[in-house]
Design a protein around this motif. Structure first.
Motif: not given
Length: 315
Positions: A173, A188, A190-191
């Motif tokens: 990811r 992404i 931050r995710e």
């Protein structure tokens, strides 16, 4: 080195190389590495040996604290193509680590390529998202491809890699984030950090590794150039000519030593608009003005950004 490349091309089988311990000890035994700030580290010098080749093709310095798993701190490749790891300057890392330790809050979390993450965690004690030796993408000469599974197995066994499926998935990811357009990529990031205060550390060599891992998302090429007595202007002219002759769209240069520099090129327009390309000092980026993530520190080839808690406009 052409002989061993050809030999390995026609000889599928086990991993074509092995690590050979040369010496080990405390930092006092390896004073040239400049690790005085970390007196509790144990160091081992490992050569990379290829069957049928008299001289090592690379040398690495591994560090560990107590009985923890070793971390590759410094790597020097003696061949014309990257082997196992990408060359790095330990002198840059030993300046970066204290700066991170001083300015990054203790409860923050750090994102970086898995090898950089392990180095930062070892030298700062701060939390990183990636803690395992993930091996991928495997950095190997093209003629080693028939043995890629054997290389992967050997690397996992040597480093004692026990990465979970979750950690591997998060790293995939992370690669998607770096190869996405900036707004999507920052979201992404931050995710991956769960909304915590977080920082992301990138290095110019991450371009090469990301290109290996996601060639359909970012096109990357490289070439080494001689510095010729520190002639920066001559180097700049050679790099620009190579870019134009190959119809590349952007480039950046990082010094490998006093004698050589490596230029990384982006091969198409889509690639120069990715998050990673905009975070690095490419000829088509302005890191100081970048808003998807905020530049907070630079050390040699390393660039450190704070990940905003909410996505600002990148205009």
């Amino acid at each position: 080195m052409l002989g061993w490349f050809a030999f390995l091309w026609f000889s599928p089988g086990p991993a074509p190389y092995h690590y050979r311990l040369v010496e080990e000890g405390g930092i006092d035994k390896f004073s040239k590495l400049g690790l005085d700030a970390w007196p509790d580290l144990g160091i081992s010098k490992q050569e990379i040996i290829v069957d049928g080749v008299d001289e090592p093709v690379a040398v690495g310095y591994l560090a560990r604290r107590g009985n923890t798993k070793p971390v590759m701190l410094a790597w020097e490749n003696y061949t014309g193509e990257p082997v196992v790891f990408v060359n790095n300057k330990l002198s840059e890392l030993t300046l970066l680590a204290p700066a991170i330790a001083k300015h990054v809050p203790k409860d923050a979390v750090i994102l970086a390529w898995w090898d950089t993450s392990r180095q930062i965690q070892l030298l700062t004690g701060l939390e990183t998202v990636f803690t395992s030796h993930l091996s991928g993408p495997l950095v190997a000469p093209s003629l080693w491809r028939p043995r890629i599974e054997a290389i992967d197995k050997y690397e996992r066994e040597f480093w004692g890699s026990t990465a979970s499926a979750e950690e591997k998935g998060k790293f995939q990811r992370f690669a998607v984030a770096l190869s996405s357009e900036p707004t999507e990529g920052a979201a992404i990031l931050r995710e991956l950090t769960g909304g915590r205060e977080a920082y992301v550390v990138v290095h110019v060599s991450d371009l090469y590794k990301l290109g290996l891992m996601s060639p359909d998302r970012i096109g990357v090429a490289y070439k080494d150039f001689p510095l010729k007595g520190g002639d920066v202007h001559g180097l700049s002219a050679m790099v620009k000519r190579w870019l134009l002759d190959n119809n590349y769209t952007s480039q950046t240069v990082h010094g490998l030593s006093e004698e050589n520099a490596r230029a990384y090129f982006l091969t198409d327009d889509k690639s120069k608009d990715t998050l990673l390309a905009q975070m690095l000092p490419m000829t088509t980026s302005v890191p100081l003005d970048f808003k998807a993530v905020k530049l907070v520190h630079k050390e040699g080839g390393y660039w450190v950004y704070k990940i905003p808690s909410a996505q600002p406009s990148n205009t």
